[in-house]
Design a protein around this motif. Structure first.
Motif, PDB file in Angstrom:
ATOM      1  N   GLN A 280       0.842  -1.193   0.000  1.00  0.00           N
ATOM      2  CA  GLN A 280       0.000   0.000   0.000  1.00  0.00           C
ATOM      3  C   GLN A 280       0.882   1.248   0.000  1.00  0.00           C
ATOM      4  O   GLN A 280       2.007   1.228   0.511  1.00  0.00           O
ATOM      5  N   PRO A 281       0.389   2.368  -0.536  1.00  0.00           N
ATOM      6  CA  PRO A 281       1.179   3.600  -0.530  1.00  0.00           C
ATOM      7  C   PRO A 281       1.588   3.994   0.891  1.00  0.00           C
ATOM      8  O   PRO A 281       0.772   3.959   1.817  1.00  0.00           O
ATOM      9  N   GLY A 282       2.873   4.323   1.060  1.00  0.00           N
ATOM     10  CA  GLY A 282       3.383   4.784   2.352  1.00  0.00           C
ATOM     11  C   GLY A 282       3.686   3.690   3.360  1.00  0.00           C
ATOM     12  O   GLY A 282       4.124   3.963   4.479  1.00  0.00           O
TER      13      GLY A 282
ATOM     14  N   GLY B 276       9.354   5.311 -10.841  1.00  0.00           N
ATOM     15  CA  GLY B 276       9.373   5.525  -9.400  1.00  0.00           C
ATOM     16  C   GLY B 276       9.636   4.267  -8.590  1.00  0.00           C
ATOM     17  O   GLY B 276       9.402   4.220  -7.393  1.00  0.00           O
ATOM     18  N   LEU B 277      10.144   3.207  -9.270  1.00  0.00           N
ATOM     19  CA  LEU B 277      10.532   1.965  -8.586  1.00  0.00           C
ATOM     20  C   LEU B 277      12.049   1.967  -8.436  1.00  0.00           C
ATOM     21  O   LEU B 277      12.771   1.708  -9.391  1.00  0.00           O
ATOM     22  N   ALA B 278      12.537   2.279  -7.247  1.00  0.00           N
ATOM     23  CA  ALA B 278      13.984   2.365  -7.030  1.00  0.00           C
ATOM     24  C   ALA B 278      14.434   1.275  -6.079  1.00  0.00           C
ATOM     25  O   ALA B 278      13.651   0.744  -5.295  1.00  0.00           O
ATOM     26  N   ARG B 279      15.737   0.945  -6.151  1.00  0.00           N
ATOM     27  CA  ARG B 279      16.275  -0.092  -5.257  1.00  0.00           C
ATOM     28  C   ARG B 279      17.731   0.223  -4.931  1.00  0.00           C
ATOM     29  O   ARG B 279      18.414   0.936  -5.670  1.00  0.00           O
TER      30      ARG B 279
ATOM     31  N   SER C 160      19.448   6.404  -4.838  1.00  0.00           N
ATOM     32  CA  SER C 160      18.063   5.951  -4.988  1.00  0.00           C
ATOM     33  C   SER C 160      17.081   7.100  -4.767  1.00  0.00           C
ATOM     34  O   SER C 160      16.100   7.239  -5.492  1.00  0.00           O
ATOM     35  N   LEU C 161      17.349   7.935  -3.766  1.00  0.00           N
ATOM     36  CA  LEU C 161      16.443   9.049  -3.453  1.00  0.00           C
ATOM     37  C   LEU C 161      16.438  10.095  -4.558  1.00  0.00           C
ATOM     38  O   LEU C 161      15.417  10.746  -4.801  1.00  0.00           O
ATOM     39  N   ALA C 162      17.584  10.255  -5.228  1.00  0.00           N
ATOM     40  CA  ALA C 162      17.672  11.230  -6.321  1.00  0.00           C
ATOM     41  C   ALA C 162      16.804  10.821  -7.506  1.00  0.00           C
ATOM     42  O   ALA C 162      16.561  11.619  -8.404  1.00  0.00           O
ATOM     43  N   MET C 163      16.327   9.579  -7.501  1.00  0.00           N
ATOM     44  CA  MET C 163      15.440   9.107  -8.573  1.00  0.00           C
ATOM     45  C   MET C 163      13.969   9.408  -8.271  1.00  0.00           C
ATOM     46  O   MET C 163      13.085   8.973  -8.998  1.00  0.00           O
ATOM     47  N   ASN C 164      13.713  10.126  -7.163  1.00  0.00           N
ATOM     48  CA  ASN C 164      12.328  10.460  -6.786  1.00  0.00           C
ATOM     49  C   ASN C 164      11.445   9.215  -6.676  1.00  0.00           C
ATOM     50  O   ASN C 164      10.418   9.109  -7.343  1.00  0.00           O
ATOM     51  N   PRO C 165      11.829   8.243  -5.848  1.00  0.00           N
ATOM     52  CA  PRO C 165      11.075   6.987  -5.829  1.00  0.00           C
ATOM     53  C   PRO C 165       9.695   7.120  -5.192  1.00  0.00           C
ATOM     54  O   PRO C 165       9.486   7.921  -4.286  1.00  0.00           O
ATOM     55  N   LYS C 166       8.774   6.294  -5.693  1.00  0.00           N
ATOM     56  CA  LYS C 166       7.486   6.111  -5.024  1.00  0.00           C
ATOM     57  C   LYS C 166       7.553   4.837  -4.174  1.00  0.00           C
ATOM     58  O   LYS C 166       6.921   4.740  -3.135  1.00  0.00           O
ATOM     59  N   VAL C 167       8.303   3.853  -4.689  1.00  0.00           N
ATOM     60  CA  VAL C 167       8.576   2.611  -3.945  1.00  0.00           C
ATOM     61  C   VAL C 167      10.089   2.437  -3.906  1.00  0.00           C
ATOM     62  O   VAL C 167      10.750   2.520  -4.946  1.00  0.00           O
ATOM     63  N   LEU C 168      10.633   2.214  -2.715  1.00  0.00           N
ATOM     64  CA  LEU C 168      12.075   2.022  -2.553  1.00  0.00           C
ATOM     65  C   LEU C 168      12.326   0.663  -1.919  1.00  0.00           C
ATOM     66  O   LEU C 168      11.805   0.359  -0.844  1.00  0.00           O
ATOM     67  N   MET C 169      13.114  -0.170  -2.619  1.00  0.00           N
ATOM     68  CA  MET C 169      13.452  -1.502  -2.114  1.00  0.00           C
ATOM     69  C   MET C 169      14.895  -1.494  -1.618  1.00  0.00           C
ATOM     70  O   MET C 169      15.816  -1.225  -2.392  1.00  0.00           O
ATOM     71  N   LEU C 170      15.061  -1.763  -0.332  1.00  0.00           N
ATOM     72  CA  LEU C 170      16.379  -1.688   0.306  1.00  0.00           C
ATOM     73  C   LEU C 170      16.898  -3.102   0.547  1.00  0.00           C
ATOM     74  O   LEU C 170      16.356  -3.840   1.368  1.00  0.00           O
TER      75      LEU C 170
ATOM     76  N   GLY D 136       6.464   9.785   2.585  1.00  0.00           N
ATOM     77  CA  GLY D 136       5.394   9.129   1.827  1.00  0.00           C
ATOM     78  C   GLY D 136       5.867   8.047   0.879  1.00  0.00           C
ATOM     79  O   GLY D 136       5.092   7.503   0.101  1.00  0.00           O
ATOM     80  N   VAL D 137       7.183   7.724   0.937  1.00  0.00           N
ATOM     81  CA  VAL D 137       7.728   6.683   0.069  1.00  0.00           C
ATOM     82  C   VAL D 137       7.367   5.309   0.649  1.00  0.00           C
ATOM     83  O   VAL D 137       7.514   5.079   1.849  1.00  0.00           O
ATOM     84  N   THR D 138       6.877   4.413  -0.197  1.00  0.00           N
ATOM     85  CA  THR D 138       6.635   3.024   0.214  1.00  0.00           C
ATOM     86  C   THR D 138       7.982   2.309   0.269  1.00  0.00           C
ATOM     87  O   THR D 138       8.758   2.384  -0.685  1.00  0.00           O
ATOM     88  N   VAL D 139       8.271   1.639   1.378  1.00  0.00           N
ATOM     89  CA  VAL D 139       9.581   1.012   1.565  1.00  0.00           C
ATOM     90  C   VAL D 139       9.418  -0.497   1.766  1.00  0.00           C
ATOM     91  O   VAL D 139       8.637  -0.950   2.602  1.00  0.00           O
TER      92      VAL D 139
END
Length: 257
Positions: free
Chosen positions: A34-36, A86-89, A159-169, A195-198
């Protein structure tokens, strides 16, 4: 066991499988974010966690199943398309461009996936990200000179510089000492507050339990549990597959002590 609803999911996997020749790396994996949300993904070595991230971000194509991002099927996307959506990792093995400066590394991330209109814009986005992760003072230093903890922060900044909506760490705390881990946790919480989904892949239970209210558990490429963190760590199948009886006994003592 599954408690995830899928109605307003930002990311939804349905029946995703990945085979390499005769090897089944992922089998019929389904879940929704879900978002966030901040969700932990755990499982023993070889469970398929990094393969799952690679499939979601376009580094690998699933053998079957669907991947929906903001309602659109993205199973056939390339990595740069995933980044721009907006899918970053982050990567488990941190490999910055060693001869480039810290700022140049993050600028490259902003150009690759952040939708920067120009190199100047990308540089501005990079400076903002470096400031956020506390690396601004090291902006002009060659990335090769950074210690491990700083390299991990550099990976986050990219990863943050890519303006992610979802960030996979992916194992973002591996190799760090306890004070460095505390710093990383504070950073991840700050990212989630934006507000980034992690989705955090992690071996350290202390880390996933302090960050995530919900856990996904992979075992032999299959999703064996999905639910509230405290329930999941007490689930018999999870204990058997991953945590071990010693940890379970300690957890029970803590709860009843």
């Amino acid at each position: 066991m599954s408690t995830s609803t899928t109605g307003d999911a930002i990311l939804k996997l349905d029946g995703v499988s990945k085979t390499f020749g005769g090897l089944k790396a992922l089998t019929d994996v389904s879940f929704a974010l879900q978002p966030g949300e901040v969700v932990g993904l755990i499982g023993p070595n070889g469970a398929g966690k990094t393969t799952l991230v690679n499939v979601v971000t376009g580094n690998l194509r699933p053998s079957s199943g669907s991947i929906l991002f903001e309602g659109k099927d993205v199973a056939a996307q390339k990595p740069h398309e995933a980044a721009r959506r907006g899918l970053a990792r982050t990567f488990q093995i941190v490999q910055p461009f060693p001869q480039m400066t810290v700022l140049e590394n993050v600028t490259a991330g902003a150009l690759f996936g952040g939708g920067a209109a120009s190199v100047g814009d990308a540089r501005d986005m990079a400076r903002t990200s470096l400031d956020f992760v506390g690396l601004a003072p090291l902006a002009d230093r060659p990335a090769a000179q950074l210690a491990l903890a700083a390299r991990k922060r550099l990976e986050l900044a990219k990863s943050l510089a890519m303006n992610p909506k979802v960030l996979m760490l992916d194992e973002v705390n591996a190799g760090l000492n306890s004070s460095e881990i505390d710093g990383a946790l504070a950073l991840i919480r700050s990212i989630a507050e934006r507000g980034v989904t992690v989705l955090i892949i992690e071996h350290l239970m202390k880390v996933v339990l302090s960050l995530s209210k919900r856990l996904l558990v992979l075992h032999h490429g299959q999703m064996i549990a999905d639910g509230p963190s405290r329930e999941i760590v007490a689930d018999e199948r999870v204990i058997e597959a991953y945590l071990g009886q010693k940890y379970a006994a300690k957890l029970k003592e803590r709860h009843h002590g």
